[in-house]
Design a protein around this motif. Sequence first.
Motif, short mmCIF file in Angstrom:
data_model
loop_
_atom_site.label_atom_id
_atom_site.label_comp_id
_atom_site.label_asym_id
_atom_site.label_seq_id
_atom_site.Cartn_x
_atom_site.Cartn_y
_atom_site.Cartn_z
N GLU A 92 36.51 45.99 34.69
CA GLU A 92 37.09 45.01 33.63
C GLU A 92 37.13 43.61 34.07
O GLU A 92 36.67 42.65 33.17
N PHE A 93 37.60 43.34 35.13
CA PHE A 93 37.61 41.82 35.83
C PHE A 93 35.87 41.36 35.72
O PHE A 93 35.87 40.27 35.38
N TRP A 94 34.92 42.03 36.25
CA TRP A 94 33.89 41.68 36.26
C TRP A 94 33.03 41.39 34.82
O TRP A 94 32.61 40.39 34.64
N GLN A 95 33.48 41.98 33.86
CA GLN A 95 33.01 41.85 32.54
C GLN A 95 33.84 40.65 32.00
O GLN A 95 33.17 39.78 31.26
N THR A 100 33.68 35.03 30.50
CA THR A 100 34.10 33.77 30.72
C THR A 100 32.99 32.82 30.77
O THR A 100 32.97 31.45 30.38
N ILE A 101 31.94 32.96 31.99
CA ILE A 101 31.11 32.11 32.13
C ILE A 101 30.04 31.82 31.08
O ILE A 101 29.53 30.71 30.77
N ILE A 102 29.81 32.73 30.38
CA ILE A 102 28.91 33.05 28.99
C ILE A 102 29.55 32.05 27.96
O ILE A 102 28.94 31.18 27.55
N TRP A 281 43.43 36.97 30.26
CA TRP A 281 43.48 38.30 31.21
C TRP A 281 44.59 38.27 32.17
O TRP A 281 45.20 39.16 32.23
N SER A 282 44.59 36.95 32.86
CA SER A 282 45.53 36.72 33.93
C SER A 282 47.16 36.64 33.26
O SER A 282 48.01 37.33 33.73
N ILE A 298 44.30 37.12 39.90
CA ILE A 298 43.26 36.68 38.90
C ILE A 298 43.42 35.07 38.83
O ILE A 298 42.39 34.38 38.84
N ALA A 299 44.69 34.58 38.48
CA ALA A 299 44.52 32.97 38.44
C ALA A 299 44.20 32.25 39.64
O ALA A 299 43.42 31.38 39.54
#
Length: 324
Positions: A92-95, A100-102, A281-282, A298-299
């Motif tokens: 889920e982190f990579w999703q 976020t990048i997109i 998410w963080s 995450i932060a």
Amino acid sequence: MSAVDTTTPAKVPAPPPDSPQRPRANRRSGGPAVPWLLLAPCLLILGLVLGYPLYRLVTLSFQDFGQSQLWGFKPAEWTGFGNFSKVLDDSEFWQVVLRTIIFAAGCVIFTMVVGMLVALLLQRVSGWVKTLVNIALVASWGMPVIVATTVFKWLFDSDYGVLNAVLSKLPGVEMVGHNWFASGPEGLAVIMLLVVWGAVPFVVITLSAGLTQVPQELEEAARLDGAGPWGVFRYVTLPILKPVIVMLTTLSVIWDMGVFPQVFVMRGGHPEADFQLLTTWSYDRAFVVNDYGQGSAIALLTVVLLLGVVAVYMRQMLKIGEVE
């Protein structure tokens, strides 16, 4: 018999004697310590406001810190890179990173394109029109984020939204009751529009100031050489504005990667999985799941990503400085 010239030659005035140089006043400098003494109050405030929270963020990211540790029932347990391993092993982190990048890339591209078009348009309108547009831009820029988010939430409401009512008046379009937030991509597109709306004024004002520094002679020379509007913009205007564009793009990436209140308020404080960005998410991991260690990890990973953007910005600015 020729006449004899009896005129006496004109006397050349002698140069005035050199005036004695006055001794220069000795400049008293306190040495290299003076700038640091002047900056000391500012550095102290920055250290308290930014340094300590960053220190606590790094510390928590290496600890097992939950509700028990927060209330003092248990001591914080040092886990090393355990939190980072759990986060990086989570699919889920990579999703969320990809989303976020997109999202940030879309916000930055649309912000820069719309901002540049509006700035160029302002160069070709009358003075009073430019004044009215600038007033509108400053007013929208000064609107609080929570207020702007609430307005957009009302505009795109499925039952009472103005946009659905206006679109339904078009022939063959039926948008009454349409839920813009039923899917993640469509809802994030609405939030992206909100972010772009709030960021465009700063870009327009900055680019308008930069356009005033473009020499008119160069543009006229390019037109005489046969360049069209696109050629003048590409080969004359754009290179001169490059430092400003690099700065604005970098700042936009940093701001858009850190978008939080727009998503949080738009989804009523509980963003669904399809709306989760790194910031939300963080927050969710830290204050909903009560795992402050993973939330801090995450932060911190988000800060590392942003440092990569800053490194690219510094490299580009150094290249521009070498060319100049």
